[in-house]
Design a protein around this motif. Structure first.
Motif, PDB file in Angstrom:
ATOM      1  N   ILE A 182     -55.537  -9.267  -7.769  1.00 59.31           N
ATOM      2  CA  ILE A 182     -56.741  -8.507  -8.098  1.00 59.31           C
ATOM      3  C   ILE A 182     -56.310  -7.091  -8.452  1.00 59.31           C
ATOM      4  CG2 ILE A 182     -58.946  -7.621  -7.226  1.00 59.31           C
ATOM      5  CD1 ILE A 182     -58.964 -10.623  -7.331  1.00 59.31           C
ATOM      6  N   VAL A 183     -56.806  -6.555  -9.565  1.00 58.85           N
ATOM      7  CA  VAL A 183     -56.432  -5.209  -9.995  1.00 58.85           C
ATOM      8  C   VAL A 183     -57.672  -4.398 -10.361  1.00 58.85           C
ATOM      9  CG1 VAL A 183     -54.160  -5.910 -10.850  1.00 58.85           C
ATOM     10  CG2 VAL A 183     -56.112  -5.888 -12.402  1.00 58.85           C
ATOM     11  N   THR A 184     -57.447  -3.103 -10.556  1.00 60.60           N
ATOM     12  CA  THR A 184     -58.475  -2.208 -11.061  1.00 60.60           C
ATOM     13  C   THR A 184     -58.084  -1.795 -12.464  1.00 60.60           C
ATOM     14  OG1 THR A 184     -59.055  -1.382  -8.870  1.00 60.60           O
ATOM     15  CG2 THR A 184     -59.603   0.046 -10.738  1.00 60.60           C
ATOM     16  N   ILE A 185     -59.020  -1.904 -13.385  1.00 60.47           N
ATOM     17  CA  ILE A 185     -58.816  -1.461 -14.762  1.00 60.47           C
ATOM     18  C   ILE A 185     -59.637  -0.199 -14.977  1.00 60.47           C
ATOM     19  CG2 ILE A 185     -59.142  -2.008 -17.201  1.00 60.47           C
ATOM     20  CD1 ILE A 185     -58.884  -4.949 -16.489  1.00 60.47           C
ATOM     21  N   GLY A 186     -59.021   0.789 -15.599  1.00 58.28           N
ATOM     22  CA  GLY A 186     -59.730   2.006 -15.961  1.00 58.28           C
ATOM     23  C   GLY A 186     -59.513   2.299 -17.434  1.00 58.28           C
ATOM     24  N   PHE A 187     -60.515   2.853 -18.073  1.00 55.48           N
ATOM     25  CA  PHE A 187     -60.320   3.260 -19.463  1.00 55.48           C
ATOM     26  C   PHE A 187     -61.160   4.466 -19.791  1.00 55.48           C
ATOM     27  CE2 PHE A 187     -63.251  -0.308 -19.339  1.00 55.48           C
ATOM     28  CZ  PHE A 187     -64.299   0.035 -20.185  1.00 55.48           C
ATOM     29  N   VAL A 188     -60.656   5.264 -20.730  1.00 57.22           N
ATOM     30  CA  VAL A 188     -61.298   6.500 -21.142  1.00 57.22           C
ATOM     31  C   VAL A 188     -61.627   6.389 -22.626  1.00 57.22           C
ATOM     32  CG1 VAL A 188     -61.016   9.001 -21.418  1.00 57.22           C
ATOM     33  CG2 VAL A 188     -60.051   7.846 -19.427  1.00 57.22           C
ATOM     34  N   GLY A 189     -62.836   6.715 -22.961  1.00 67.15           N
ATOM     35  CA  GLY A 189     -63.271   6.717 -24.360  1.00 67.15           C
ATOM     36  C   GLY A 189     -63.931   8.031 -24.692  1.00 67.15           C
ATOM     37  N   ASN A 190     -64.228   8.212 -25.958  1.00 74.47           N
ATOM     38  CA  ASN A 190     -64.936   9.425 -26.367  1.00 74.47           C
ATOM     39  C   ASN A 190     -65.909   9.128 -27.466  1.00 74.47           C
ATOM     40  OD1 ASN A 190     -62.936   8.970 -28.280  1.00 74.47           O
ATOM     41  ND2 ASN A 190     -62.119  11.006 -28.215  1.00 74.47           N
TER      42      ASN A 190
END
Length: 70
Positions: A62-70
């Motif tokens: 099990i993992v955590t995914i993070g992402f940044v957008g604009n």
């Protein structure tokens, strides 16, 4: 996957944190995110291509995914 998703926005970016992602789903989701967002992290590690994203997805069940957008 049952864990709350966190979305934080600023004037120029937004960050989405998606915890509790199973490994099999991580690989599929990450393949769509990498290259489409400003930055992507898996388990807190920045990934920039499919090789590194698959490697990070495979490190835990099990993992955590993070992402940044604009």
């Amino acid at each position: 996957f049952g864990s709350p998703v966190t979305i934080i926005g600023t004037a120029t970016n937004y960050t989405v944190t998606y915890p509790g992602v199973p490994k099999k789903n991580c690989i599929d989701i990450a393949s769509k995110l990498v290259g489409s967002f400003k930055s992507v992290t898996i388990g807190g590690v920045a990934v920039t291509n499919l090789i590194t994203s698959n490697a990070e997805c495979s490190k835990a069940a099990i993992v955590t995914i993070g992402f940044v957008g604009n």
